[in-house]
Design a protein around this motif. Structure first.
Motif, PDB file in Angstrom:
ATOM      1  N   UNK A  93      10.351  -6.898  -9.668  1.00  0.00           N
ATOM      2  CA  UNK A  93      10.869  -7.347  -8.448  1.00  0.00           C
ATOM      3  C   UNK A  93      11.023  -8.747  -8.449  1.00  0.00           C
ATOM      4  N   UNK A  94       9.634  -9.414  -8.540  1.00  0.00           N
ATOM      5  CA  UNK A  94       9.610 -10.723  -8.490  1.00  0.00           C
ATOM      6  C   UNK A  94      10.180 -11.601  -9.435  1.00  0.00           C
ATOM      7  N   UNK A  95      10.132 -11.201 -10.704  1.00  0.00           N
ATOM      8  CA  UNK A  95      10.989 -12.009 -11.671  1.00  0.00           C
ATOM      9  C   UNK A  95      12.447 -11.856 -12.185  1.00  0.00           C
ATOM     10  N   UNK A  96      13.100 -10.669 -11.534  1.00  0.00           N
ATOM     11  CA  UNK A  96      14.463 -10.426 -11.856  1.00  0.00           C
ATOM     12  C   UNK A  96      15.143 -10.581 -10.648  1.00  0.00           C
ATOM     13  N   UNK A  97      16.230 -11.390 -10.510  1.00  0.00           N
ATOM     14  CA  UNK A  97      16.909 -11.356  -9.119  1.00  0.00           C
ATOM     15  C   UNK A  97      17.592  -9.990  -8.673  1.00  0.00           C
ATOM     16  N   UNK A  98      17.803  -9.229  -9.805  1.00  0.00           N
ATOM     17  CA  UNK A  98      18.717  -7.863  -9.289  1.00  0.00           C
ATOM     18  C   UNK A  98      17.524  -6.885  -8.733  1.00  0.00           C
ATOM     19  N   UNK A  99      16.351  -6.922  -8.998  1.00  0.00           N
ATOM     20  CA  UNK A  99      15.499  -5.972  -8.374  1.00  0.00           C
ATOM     21  C   UNK A  99      14.997  -6.502  -6.948  1.00  0.00           C
ATOM     22  N   UNK A 100      14.986  -5.136  -6.206  1.00  0.00           N
ATOM     23  CA  UNK A 100      14.946  -5.255  -4.682  1.00  0.00           C
ATOM     24  C   UNK A 100      16.189  -5.733  -3.990  1.00  0.00           C
ATOM     25  N   UNK A 101      17.219  -5.881  -4.502  1.00  0.00           N
ATOM     26  CA  UNK A 101      18.323  -6.107  -3.904  1.00  0.00           C
ATOM     27  C   UNK A 101      19.053  -4.838  -3.140  1.00  0.00           C
ATOM     28  N   UNK A 102      20.423  -5.085  -2.703  1.00  0.00           N
ATOM     29  CA  UNK A 102      20.832  -3.917  -2.156  1.00  0.00           C
ATOM     30  C   UNK A 102      21.689  -3.185  -3.353  1.00  0.00           C
ATOM     31  N   UNK A 103      21.579  -3.597  -4.629  1.00  0.00           N
ATOM     32  CA  UNK A 103      22.400  -2.862  -5.498  1.00  0.00           C
ATOM     33  C   UNK A 103      21.793  -1.857  -5.779  1.00  0.00           C
ATOM     34  N   UNK A 104      22.464  -0.663  -5.816  1.00  0.00           N
ATOM     35  CA  UNK A 104      21.929   0.570  -6.113  1.00  0.00           C
ATOM     36  C   UNK A 104      22.279   1.362  -7.503  1.00  0.00           C
ATOM     37  N   UNK A 107       0.907  -1.067   0.024  1.00  0.00           N
ATOM     38  CA  UNK A 107      -0.127   0.130   0.076  1.00  0.00           C
ATOM     39  C   UNK A 107       1.100   1.524  -0.107  1.00  0.00           C
ATOM     40  N   UNK A 108       2.107   1.190   0.806  1.00  0.00           N
ATOM     41  CA  UNK A 108       2.760   2.445   0.918  1.00  0.00           C
ATOM     42  C   UNK A 108       3.887   2.716  -0.414  1.00  0.00           C
ATOM     43  N   UNK A 109       3.917   1.599  -1.306  1.00  0.00           N
ATOM     44  CA  UNK A 109       4.880   1.643  -2.522  1.00  0.00           C
ATOM     45  C   UNK A 109       4.156   2.712  -3.389  1.00  0.00           C
ATOM     46  N   UNK A 110       5.306   3.276  -4.070  1.00  0.00           N
ATOM     47  CA  UNK A 110       5.070   4.476  -4.937  1.00  0.00           C
ATOM     48  C   UNK A 110       4.957   3.687  -6.513  1.00  0.00           C
ATOM     49  N   UNK A 111       5.468   2.609  -6.666  1.00  0.00           N
ATOM     50  CA  UNK A 111       5.508   1.868  -7.792  1.00  0.00           C
ATOM     51  C   UNK A 111       4.148   0.928  -7.948  1.00  0.00           C
ATOM     52  N   UNK A 112       4.021   0.497  -9.290  1.00  0.00           N
ATOM     53  CA  UNK A 112       2.645  -0.056  -9.413  1.00  0.00           C
ATOM     54  C   UNK A 112       3.185  -1.563 -10.036  1.00  0.00           C
ATOM     55  N   UNK A 113       2.144  -2.181 -10.513  1.00  0.00           N
ATOM     56  CA  UNK A 113       2.143  -3.736 -10.910  1.00  0.00           C
ATOM     57  C   UNK A 113       3.451  -3.978 -11.775  1.00  0.00           C
ATOM     58  N   UNK A 114       3.765  -3.212 -12.719  1.00  0.00           N
ATOM     59  CA  UNK A 114       4.902  -3.502 -13.166  1.00  0.00           C
ATOM     60  C   UNK A 114       6.327  -3.475 -12.671  1.00  0.00           C
ATOM     61  N   UNK A 115       6.631  -2.706 -11.875  1.00  0.00           N
ATOM     62  CA  UNK A 115       7.691  -2.456 -11.060  1.00  0.00           C
ATOM     63  C   UNK A 115       7.574  -4.006  -9.968  1.00  0.00           C
ATOM     64  N   UNK A 116       6.554  -4.103  -9.443  1.00  0.00           N
ATOM     65  CA  UNK A 116       6.414  -5.292  -8.525  1.00  0.00           C
ATOM     66  C   UNK A 116       6.687  -6.772  -9.310  1.00  0.00           C
TER      67      UNK A 116
END
Length: 86
Positions: free
Chosen positions: A31-42, A19-28
């Motif tokens: 994150x679910x499908x690509x290992x690099x998404x959501x990691x500590x990589x900046x 609910x607090x996320x600024x992203x939408x379904x595509x970003x979600x």
């Protein structure tokens, strides 16, 4: 009590997004499908800054054209401020 998730929809179907996320379904989905998404990589700070500038220009253009209302434009501004603070 606020809900922890909201339901977002796209052509693939429905998906819960925090609910607090600024992203939408595509970003979600990313994150679910690509290992690099959501990691500590900046990302590079200049890339983030450039993306924020593009979003600001898009917001201003869409606001002037009447495709975006003041409330949504304000939300984009607030998100941009939070990005710069991070």
């Amino acid at each position: 009590m606020t809900r922890a998730f909201r339901i977002e929809r796209d052509t693939v179907g429905e998906m819960p997004v925090r609910s607090h996320a600024y992203c939408g379904v595509h970003t979600a989905r990313g994150v679910e499908n690509f290992a690099i998404a959501g990691t500590t990589t900046r990302q590079f700070p200049l890339l983030i800054s450039a993306s924020a500038m593009i979003e600001r220009a898009a917001r201003e253009t869409n606001l002037q054209l009447g495709h975006l209302d003041e409330k949504r434009a304000g939300a984009v501004i607030d998100a941009g401020k939070k990005i710069r603070q991070a």
